[in-house]
Design a protein around this motif. Structure first.
Motif, short mmCIF file in Angstrom:
data_model
loop_
_atom_site.label_atom_id
_atom_site.label_comp_id
_atom_site.label_asym_id
_atom_site.label_seq_id
_atom_site.Cartn_x
_atom_site.Cartn_y
_atom_site.Cartn_z
N ASP A 77 0.90 -1.23 0.34
CA ASP A 77 -0.01 0.72 0.16
C ASP A 77 0.49 0.91 -0.31
O ASP A 77 2.11 1.21 -0.21
CB ASP A 77 -1.11 0.16 1.32
N THR A 194 -8.15 13.77 1.28
CA THR A 194 -8.44 12.95 -0.09
C THR A 194 -10.02 12.44 0.15
O THR A 194 -9.96 12.35 1.81
CB THR A 194 -7.59 11.73 -0.84
N HIS A 196 -12.75 10.43 1.49
CA HIS A 196 -13.60 9.77 1.62
C HIS A 196 -14.10 8.18 1.00
O HIS A 196 -15.29 9.23 0.42
CB HIS A 196 -14.82 10.03 3.06
N TYR A 197 -13.23 7.04 1.36
CA TYR A 197 -15.04 6.07 0.53
C TYR A 197 -15.46 5.12 1.55
O TYR A 197 -15.36 4.63 2.33
CB TYR A 197 -13.66 4.83 -0.19
N GLN A 199 -16.66 2.21 2.25
CA GLN A 199 -16.46 1.16 2.40
C GLN A 199 -15.47 0.80 3.56
O GLN A 199 -15.57 -0.16 3.66
CB GLN A 199 -15.79 0.21 0.98
N PHE A 200 -14.46 1.92 3.96
CA PHE A 200 -14.29 1.94 4.56
C PHE A 200 -14.72 2.33 6.11
O PHE A 200 -14.10 2.69 7.73
CB PHE A 200 -13.56 2.47 4.55
N CYS A 204 -15.18 8.99 8.30
CA CYS A 204 -14.19 9.33 8.39
C CYS A 204 -13.68 9.86 9.57
O CYS A 204 -13.93 10.70 9.93
CB CYS A 204 -13.15 9.78 7.37
N CYS A 208 -9.24 5.82 10.32
CA CYS A 208 -10.11 5.37 8.91
C CYS A 208 -8.91 4.63 7.73
O CYS A 208 -7.94 5.40 8.18
CB CYS A 208 -10.57 6.46 8.58
N ASP A 209 -9.31 3.79 7.39
CA ASP A 209 -8.18 3.06 6.46
C ASP A 209 -8.41 3.42 5.62
O ASP A 209 -7.59 2.84 4.38
CB ASP A 209 -8.62 0.91 6.78
N CYS A 210 -9.04 4.82 4.96
CA CYS A 210 -9.30 4.82 3.56
C CYS A 210 -8.21 5.75 2.57
O CYS A 210 -8.36 6.28 1.49
CB CYS A 210 -10.65 6.00 3.42
N GLY A 211 -7.19 6.10 3.71
CA GLY A 211 -6.25 6.62 3.08
C GLY A 211 -6.00 8.08 3.49
O GLY A 211 -4.75 8.29 2.87
N ARG A 212 -7.23 8.71 3.67
CA ARG A 212 -6.80 10.29 3.57
C ARG A 212 -6.44 10.73 4.96
O ARG A 212 -5.04 11.43 4.90
CB ARG A 212 -8.11 11.38 4.57
#
Ligand code: SER
Length: 603
Positions: A77, A194, A196-197, A199-200, A204, A208-212
Motif C-alpha cells: 500500500d 482526499t 472518504h470511501y 466501504q471503509f 472518516c 480510518c483506512d481510506c488513506g486520507r
C-alpha cells in the motif's frame, strides 16, 4: 523536504532541548533473546525505561533503524514498509506530557512547516484500570488554540481504546507479559484531504483506512509495568517514548500520500522500473514495485547488520524477502532475475549515501550476499515456477516439495496459489518438514561417525571444498599462494589468499575443473596426528600467522605419500570427497592490496 533534512532538523531540535544524540542500535538486537529484530526505537532502551541510569543522561534522541517482519503482508500500500527509520526522543523519568506534546507540535509545524489545520490527534479513552487521558486532551486544546484553532473532541481530538492508543512491544495491556513496560499514547495524524470511501465505514476519522489520514507521530507515556498477577503497576519513573516514521514524515512534508514517492524510495523504484520494464502507474504495478523496493532495501540493511540468508531465524526472514522480491519481479517482468538485483542494491546504497549506515567495506559484502542468494535461487526459480503453473491442486506435501527442491518458501508458494484461490495446509507442511529433518539427521549420523548435526552438514562439505580449492590454486596459479583468511557458512565458502593480480578467467575455469575432478574421484579425507616439524617438512599448509603446538592434526586428501591436499586443521570434514556435489566459483575479487578473495558454492 528531503529525508536528510528532516532527520537532521529533528536531531537538532531535541539536541537544543537538552537531549543527547545516540547512534542507531543494530537491527539484530544485542542482549535481547526475546525478539528477532529491533522493531522500534524504544526496544534497545528497555532497561533504561525501567530505571537503569543511561550513560548519556535522561534525555535522548536518535534515528533508529527498525524492521517489522509482521508487517510483510501489509507492504504494497502507500505507507507500510518492513524496514523504516524511526525518529525517537526519550525522557527517562524527566519531562512528561506538558513538554512533549507542545514540542512535537512545534517540530511538525515550525521546523517541518506542516499546516496545523491538517493535523489531527488521538488519545487513550481509558479502561477499567487506566483512566481516560484527559490531561493530554487539555494540553492539545491549549496547543491548537495557540495557533487559532478551536480543537474539539471528535472533531480534532479523538479518543480510542487500547487497540489504537496503547503502546507496548506486545500490544494491549491484556497481551503484555509480566515485566513488560507500556502506556497510553497520543498520536498525530496528517490529513491529505482526499475523499472518504464508504466501504471503509460511514464516517472518516484519523484511524480510518481510506488513506486520507496518515499517522506521523506517536508519543507514548511509558509509565506502567505489567505485574505477574496481571495488574498494571505505575513505574517508579514516568517516561516519554516518542516515535515518528521518517518515511511518513517526509511524505507529509511533501504532501505526497505515497512514501514510495519520497527520496527514501524514488531512486530504488526507478531502478526496479528499469530492471523490470514496469511503470509506476496502475495499482497492480505499483504494488509489485513497492514490495520489491521494500524487500530489497530491508535485505540490504539486514545484511549490513551481519545477517546472511539461511533457513533459520533472522536468516530465513532475509531469504524470504529476497526470494519474494525475485518471484515478484519474475512474474511481472517475465525476465531473468539473476543480474537484475545488482543495480537495485546499488540504488539502496545511493539513497543512504548521506548517512553512515553503510561504509565502503560493507558495500561489497552486501552486494555479494545478495548476488549469491539470487544466483542460487534463480537456478531453480524458472523451473519451480513452471512446476507451480502445472499444479492444479496443492497440499502441504507438494508445498514442501517445492520448498525442498526449488527453495520456494511456503509463504511464497501460498501467495502464488492464493491468487488461484487455493490454500495450503500448514500442519501438513510442518509434518513433512519434521519428517525430512529426522531423515537427514539419521543420514548424517550414518555418514559421519564424528556425530555431526545435520545443520552443519553443508558447512562441513564447504570446509572440505575449501581445502581442495587451496590445493587447486597452488597447482594451477602459483605454488606460493597461501591462505590469508577464510569464512565458511552453510551457504558458501570465502577464501582470501595472497596474489597480486586478478585471476585469468581460464584459470578460474581450470581451478573449478580440477576441484570437480577430485570430487569425482571420491578420494578419502583422512585425519592424521603428527609432530609439527614432520608436518611442516612434508609441506602441509598452515594458516598464516597462526601458532601451532608441537603435535598437530593434519587432514590429507589423497595418500599421505602422494597427497592432493594436506592442511594443519582441526576439522571437521566429510569422509570422502564424492559427498560434496558440484563445485563452482561465484566471484573472484580484490580483498586489499596483494590479496584476492574467492566465493564458491557447492550444488
Ligand atoms: N514505541 C512507539 C512506537 O514504536 C513510539 O516510539 O510507535
Amino acid at each position: 523536504m528531503k529525508s536528510a533534512e528532516v532527520r537532521k532538523k529533528y536531531l537538532e531540535f531535541f539536541k537544543k532541548r537538552g537531549h543527547a544524540v545516540i547512534p542507531s542500535a543494530p537491527l539484530l538486537p544485542e542482549n535481547d533473546p526475546t525478539t528477532l529484530f529491533t522493531s522500534s526505537g524504544m526496544q534497545p532502551l528497555i532497561p533504561y525505561l525501567l530505571g537503569q541510569p543511561h550513560p548519556s543522561g535522561k534525555r535522548l534522541v536518535d534515528s533508529q533503524k527498525s524492521f517489522r517482519s509482521q508487517d510483510i503482508e501489509e507492504v504494497g500500500d502507500n505507507r507500510h514498509t518492513t524496514f523504516f527509520e524511526m525518529l525517537g526522543n526519550w525522557s527517562l523519568g524527566d519531562y512528561f506530557k506538558k513538554e512533549q506534546l507542545p514540542w512535537i507540535f512545534e517540530f511538525l509545524t515550525r521546523e517541518l512547516g506542516l499546516d496545523p489545520k491538517r493535523l489531527y490527534v488521538t488519545v487513550f479513552e481509558g479502561n477499567a484500570s487506566v483512566p481516560k487521558d484527559t490531561e493530554s486532551i487539555d494540553i492539545w486544546k491549549d496547543i491548537f488554540s495557540g495557533v487559532g484553532i478551536v480543537a474539539k473532541e471528535n472533531e480534532r481530538i479523538f479518543a480510542y481504546p487500547a487497540r489504537k492508543n496503547w503502546w507496548s512491544r506486545s500490544g494491549e495491556p491484556d497481551t503484555m507479559p509480566p515485566g513488560e513496560p507500556g502506556g497510553p499514547d497520543s498520536e498525530v495524524f496528517f490529513d491529505f484531504g482526499t475523499p472518504h470511501y464508504p466501504q471503509f465505514g460511514e464516517t472518516c476519522h484519523p484511524n480510518c483506512d481510506c488513506g486520507r489520514f496518515m499517522e506521523i507521530a506517536n508519543s507514548v507515556f511509558m509509565q506502567y509495568q505489567k505485574m505477574p498477577d496481571g495488574t498494571l503497576k505505575e513505574l517508579k519513573q514516568k517516561n516519554v517514548d516518542f516515535g515518528g516514521g521518517l518515511e511518513r514524515l517526509v511524505a507529509a512534508t511533501e504532501g505526497k500520500q505515497d512514501v514510495f514517492e519520497t527520496d527514501l524510495f524514488s531512486e530504488i523504484i526507478q531502478s526496479i522500473q528499469l530492471a523490470s520494464g514496469l511503470a509506476y502507474v496502475n495499482d497492480e504495478h505499483k504494488k509489485t514495485l513497492r514490495i520489491i523496493a521494500d524487500h530489497v532495501k530491508a535485505a540490504v540493511f539486514l545484511i549490513a547488520d551481519g545477517i546472511e540468508p539461511s533457513n533459520k531465524m533472522q536468516g530465513y526472514v532475509l531469504r524470504r524477502l529476497l526470494r519474494r522480491a525475485a518471484v515478484k519481479l519474475k512474474l511481472m517482468s517475465k525476465s531473468s532475475t539473476e543480474h537484475q538485483f545488482a543495480p537495485i542494491v546499488q540504488s539502496v546504497l545511493r539513497t543512504y549515501k548521506e548517512t553512515d549506515y553503510f561504509n565502503n567495506t560493507k558495500e561489497e559484502s552486501i552486494k555479494n550476499s545478495v548476488a549469491l542468494e539470487m544466483f542460487k535461487f534463480t537456478k531453480s526459480l524458472d523451473q519451480g515456477l513452471r512446476e507451480i503453473q502445472k499444479i492444479t491442486s496443492i497440499d502441504g506435501k507438494i508445498a514442501f516439495d517445492l520448498y525442498q527442491t526449488y527453495g520456494f518458501p511456503l509463504e511464497i508458494t501460498e501467495e502464488i496459489f492464493r491468487e488461484k484461490g487455493q490454500r495450503i495446509d500448514h500442519q501438513q507442511f510442518a509434518s513433512e518438514f519434521e519428517k525430512h529433518q529426522d531423515l537427514s539427521r539419521s543420514a548424517a549420523k550414518g555418514m559421519f561417525k564424528g556425530g555431526l548435526a545435520d545443520k552443519s552438514e553443508q558447512t562441513v562439505k564447504l570446509h572440505t571444498a575449501h581445502h581442495l580449492l587451496l590445493a587447486a590454486l597452488q597447482k594451477i596459479v602459483d605454488q606460493d599462494i597461501k591462505q590469508r583468511g577464510s569464512n565458511i557458512t552453510a551457504e558458501r565458502l570465502r577464501m582470501d589468499f595472497n596474489y597480486a593480480k586478478k585471476l585469468m578467467p581460464e584459470d578460474v575455469q581450470k581451478i573449478e575443473k580440477l576441484v570437480n575432478e577430485k570430487i569425482f574421484e571420491d578420494i578419502p579425507v583422512v585425519r592424521q596426528e603428527m609432530e609439527r616439524e614432520a608436518a611442516e617438512k612434508i609441506g602441509a599448509q598452515m594458516e598464516f600467522g597462526h601458532k601451532y603446538p608441537d603435535r598437530v592434526s593434519v587432514y590429507f586428501i589423497g595418500p599421505e605419500k602422494n597427497f592432493f591436499s594436506a592442511e594443519f586443521c582441526g576439522g571437521p570434514h566429510v569422509a570422502h570427497t564424492g559427498l560434496l556435489g558440484r563445485f563452482q566459483i561465484i566471484k573472484e575479487e580484490s580483498a586489499g592490496s596483494g590479496v584476492r578473495r574467492i566465493y564458491a558454492v557447492l550444488s
